[in-house]
Design an enzyme around this catalytic site. Structure first.
Site, PDB file in Angstrom:
ATOM      1  N   ASP A 212      -6.695   2.453   1.309  1.00  0.00           N
ATOM      2  CA  ASP A 212      -6.631   2.824  -0.106  1.00  0.00           C
ATOM      3  C   ASP A 212      -8.054   2.976  -0.650  1.00  0.00           C
ATOM      4  OD1 ASP A 212      -6.882  -0.106   0.133  1.00  0.00           O
ATOM      5  OD2 ASP A 212      -6.869  -0.078  -2.044  1.00  0.00           O
ATOM      6  N   HIS A 544      -4.129   3.264   9.223  1.00  0.00           N
ATOM      7  CA  HIS A 544      -3.721   3.642   7.862  1.00  0.00           C
ATOM      8  C   HIS A 544      -4.955   3.982   7.015  1.00  0.00           C
ATOM      9  CE1 HIS A 544      -0.981   3.385   4.368  1.00  0.00           C
ATOM     10  NE2 HIS A 544      -1.970   2.761   3.742  1.00  0.00           N
ATOM     11  N   ASP A 592       0.481   1.444  16.572  1.00  0.00           N
ATOM     12  CA  ASP A 592      -0.573   2.369  16.131  1.00  0.00           C
ATOM     13  C   ASP A 592       0.061   3.545  15.397  1.00  0.00           C
ATOM     14  OD1 ASP A 592      -3.003   3.544  15.743  1.00  0.00           O
ATOM     15  OD2 ASP A 592      -3.150   4.395  17.761  1.00  0.00           O
ATOM     16  N   GLU A 601      -3.992  -1.201   9.319  1.00  0.00           N
ATOM     17  CA  GLU A 601      -4.927  -0.659   8.325  1.00  0.00           C
ATOM     18  C   GLU A 601      -6.349  -0.861   8.856  1.00  0.00           C
ATOM     19  OE1 GLU A 601      -3.830  -1.436   4.317  1.00  0.00           O
ATOM     20  OE2 GLU A 601      -5.462  -0.214   3.523  1.00  0.00           O
TER      21      GLU A 601
HETATM   22  O1  9MR Z   1      -6.468  -8.368   3.932  1.00  0.00           O
HETATM   23  C1  9MR Z   1      -5.452  -8.600   2.972  1.00  0.00           C
HETATM   24  C2  9MR Z   1      -4.464  -9.577   3.537  1.00  0.00           C
HETATM   25  O2  9MR Z   1      -5.071 -10.831   3.750  1.00  0.00           O
HETATM   26  C3  9MR Z   1      -3.265  -9.707   2.593  1.00  0.00           C
HETATM   27  O3  9MR Z   1      -2.294 -10.523   3.200  1.00  0.00           O
HETATM   28  C4  9MR Z   1      -2.703  -8.335   2.274  1.00  0.00           C
HETATM   29  C5  9MR Z   1      -1.510  -8.351   1.305  1.00  0.00           C
HETATM   30  O4  9MR Z   1      -1.883  -8.812   0.069  1.00  0.00           O
HETATM   31  O5  9MR Z   1      -3.706  -7.520   1.709  1.00  0.00           O
HETATM   32  C6  9MR Z   1      -4.787  -7.305   2.583  1.00  0.00           C
HETATM   33  O6  9MR Z   1      -5.728  -6.542   1.928  1.00  0.00           O
HETATM   34  C7  9MR Z   1      -5.406  -5.208   1.625  1.00  0.00           C
HETATM   35  C8  9MR Z   1      -5.656  -5.038   0.144  1.00  0.00           C
HETATM   36  O7  9MR Z   1      -4.706  -5.754  -0.588  1.00  0.00           O
HETATM   37  C9  9MR Z   1      -5.686  -3.579  -0.292  1.00  0.00           C
HETATM   38  N1  9MR Z   1      -6.548  -2.804   0.554  1.00  0.00           N
HETATM   39  C10 9MR Z   1      -6.250  -2.890   1.964  1.00  0.00           C
HETATM   40  C11 9MR Z   1      -6.344  -4.315   2.441  1.00  0.00           C
HETATM   41  C12 9MR Z   1      -6.103  -4.424   3.955  1.00  0.00           C
HETATM   42  O8  9MR Z   1      -4.789  -4.210   4.310  1.00  0.00           O
END
Ligand code: 9MR
Length: 628
Positions: A212, A544, A592, A601
């Site tokens: 994102d 992602h 993947d 991601e």
């Molecule tokens: O890294 C984050 C992880 O620890 C959390 O469990 C998750 C859900 O809240 O979010 C991850 O962070 C994401 C963030 O919220 C938005 N940008 C992408 C991040 C990686 O997936």
């Protein structure tokens, strides 16, 4: 601890995707098939998904290090293994060691060890029972390109600046995102409306967080800290030069300005973090806004300059403010020789942020604030206080900060400083402070320094024991055996602690545990998967990401070389993972696929420890060259 909140990004229809891809920039030329295609029908845990049962580090093994591999087998008796050179000549052989059922994969495994082979060469394979491993190298220059590629990730993901084809190649070039010329007014003029506040701020620049295009102070903080620490390590570790991170060495537009390139990259984020401070005269002045992102989630693909969503600033939080204090304090000491005025500004910001956090110690971002961007909610800020106090003390030597860090309930508590599952994360930052207290020269008295070093070493001993216990050698033993969102970053952060222990003690067993961690990440794992794009035969390349969305639109690029996938996540928090991975063993909860965002991601806080570790290993290789 992190709270898992589900997000639902949409896949845009093909026509919309195509128009987005075309946009202002000519569509990237049809992507060369530079990655191996994966079989279409993939059944979780079945061997068709995991290829050969013989598992190795698909990049390779340094001549001086341990060389171990795994075979997944029903056999309970030892099997014969054969190491062959690229032309098929037998180079070594032996028998495997049964290792029982590996709990991370729930499969029976045996291990083999060819550490005694030290002849450099490419295209080696190991064969067991007629099954051949992926090819690998034995050699001492395995990690130099990983260092630069993993760092290039940050330039690729810069906001507010065009990504230059001369630095990244035509396929990866793109116009600036979220600057003045964006369809909306970009990040230069973002509204903040909250509890009677109604004003606008310029919060341009920085790095996009991940797939994102949000920008989060909590997460930007640990990421930029680890880049700065990758540099600072070269200043504090005897025998390490830092040349590889120096001016003209990385793919950044500021090369040639007399400042080490890694600091140029870090400054891009620091400038953004400084802009995130609530200005003087406004309520909560000195605090940091928690985050800026789109009002609603955008679909995939969305190139940053084509994002149509308005941007929103979210309320300040104590955790964000302490991230700002800690990183700005580190910035102050590292930039002093290069730009004293910028360094002074960083220090001033760090002090005001610290004071503001002390005044508002319980302003917590909500775990539920995840519309249009991630939440990064965190109600435990003792670790952020410890980290910020440590950095401010290291930079200023002042009594107030010394008292704050040494008087913290976390001081000396190895479990709190370096949680067993994952040493460091966006929600567990104390270890960043402890590592710096252990390595950066300061006014700590010798007994205090010895004590903090002892906690680093004790933590490293635990991660080394976890690695030794795992058939796959992974230095990661999460609570209940469940792998977390971003588990690969946990593996890497534990490796950062191991590497620091190696540098503090000179004991090669810590270095070897780091190498075993790399084996796991680069293919020696239950999925036979290298989680770093472009490294190893079976590497992740559909992570992602809204621009690197080749899987959805062939005109868009795949992730750039050196991008780390989050990795196995027992939580299965996205529809693709839920569907494809039901019932998976912890280390096999990965696919993947671009829409499997809870396992696949990419983000700044995962690539940052990868860059730190790659830089450490590059230096280890360089030092071993000199000894020959
Ligand atoms: O890294 C984050 C992880 O620890 C959390 O469990 C998750 C859900 O809240 O979010 C991850 O962070 C994401 C963030 O919220 C938005 N940008 C992408 C991040 C990686 O997936």
């Amino acid at each position: 601890m992190a709270i898992h909140v589900e997000r639902r990004p949409r896949v845009l229809g093909a026509a919309v995707a195509a128009s987005l891809a075309l946009g202002a920039l000519a569509a990237p030329a049809a992507a060369a098939a530079d990655h191996r295609a994966r079989p279409a029908a993939e059944k979780p845990g079945s061997t068709d998904r995991t290829g050969s049962p013989v598992r190795v580090n698909q990049v390779g093994y340094p001549t001086y290090g341990p060389k171990k591999g795994i075979v997944v087998t029903h056999a309970t008796r030892p099997l014969t293994w054969t190491l062959r050179t690229a032309d098929g000549t037998k180079r070594a052989g032996g028998v495997t060691t049964p290792a029982g059922i590996d709990p991370s994969s729930r499969r029976r495994v045996q291990t083999f060890d060819f550490s005694k082979v030290t002849d450099a060469g490419e295209g080696y394979t190991v064969t067991i029972g007629g099954k051949k491993s992926e090819p690998f190298t034995i050699g001492d220059h395995l990690y130099d390109t990983l260092r630069t590629d993993s760092l290039a990730y940050f330039y690729h993901n810069r906001s507010g600046i065009k990504i230059d084809k001369n630095l990244v190649g035509a396929r990866y070039a793109r116009p600036a995102g979220h600057d003045r010329s964006a369809p909306h007014r970009g990040d230069t003029d973002v509204p903040f409306r909250w509890h009677g506040s109604d004003y606008r701020r310029n919060v341009s620049g920085g790095w996009y967080d991940a797939g994102d295009q949000g920008k989060y102070v909590v997460n930007g903080g640990i990421s930029v800290a680890q880049l700065m620490s990758a540099y600072e390590r070269t200043r504090t570790t005897p025998g390490v030069s830092g040349d590889a991170l120096g001016d003209g060495k990385l793919r950044v537009p500021e090369r040639g300005n007399g400042v080490p390139d890694i600091l140029d990259e870090a400054r891009w984020e620091m400038d953004f973090l400084l802009r995130m401070q609530v200005p003087r005269g406004k309520p909560y002045a000195g605090m940091a806004f928690h985050k800026v992102h789109d009002k609603h989630w955008t679909g995939l693909p969305t190139r940053p300059d084509q994002d149509q969503q308005p941007r929103v600033l979210r309320p300040p939080s104590t955790a964000a403010t302490l991230n700002l204090a800690a990183t700005a304090a580190q910035c102050a000491r590292l930039f002093k020789p290069y730009d004293p005025r910028f360094a002074a500004r960083c220090l001033d910001t760090a002090r005001t942020a610290w004071a503001a956090a002390k005044k508002h110690p319980r302003m917590f971002a909500s775990d539920k604030d995840s519309t249009g961007g991630g939440a990064y909610g965190d109600r435990h800020v003792g670790d952020e206080f410890y980290w910020a106090a440590a950095e401010l003390f290291l930079t200023t030597g002042e009594h107030t900060y010394r008292t704050a860090v040494l008087g913290s309930p976390l001081n000396g508590d190895v479990d709190a400083l370096f949680p067993r599952g994952g040493a460091l994360s966006w929600s567990a930052t104390a270890g960043l402070g402890a590592l710096d207290l252990a390595t950066v020269p300061s006014k700590l008295d010798p007994a205090q320094r010895a004590a903090v070093r002892a906690t680093v070493i004790k933590a490293a001993d635990r991660y080394a024991a976890d690695s030794a216990k795992s058939a796959y050698g992974v230095p990661y033993a999460p609570k209940d055996g469940k792998y977390e969102w971003g588990s690969n970053s946990q593996v890497l952060n534990n490796m950062v602690v191991l590497a620091t222990a190696h540098e503090l003690t000179g004991k090669t067993r810590y270095r070897d545990a780091v190498l075993r961690g790399m084996d796991y990440l680069l293919g020696g794992n239950p999925l036979n998967q290298s989680y770093v794009t472009g490294y190893g035969e079976r590497n992740s390349h559909h992570q992602h990401h809204r621009f690197w969305a080749h899987q959805l639109d062939p005109r868009l690029p795949s992730p750039a070389r050196g991008s780390l996938a989050g990795g196995p996540n027992s939580g299965l928090q996205d529809p693709v993972a839920k569907k494809k991975l039901k019932g998976c063993a912890p280390a096999m909860c990965y696919v993947d696929d671009i829409m499997a965002f809870s396992t696949n991601e990419i983000t700044i806080n995962w690539n940052a420890p990868l860059a730190w570790v790659a830089s450490y290993l590059g230096d280890v290789e360089h030092m071993s060259d000199q000894r020959r």
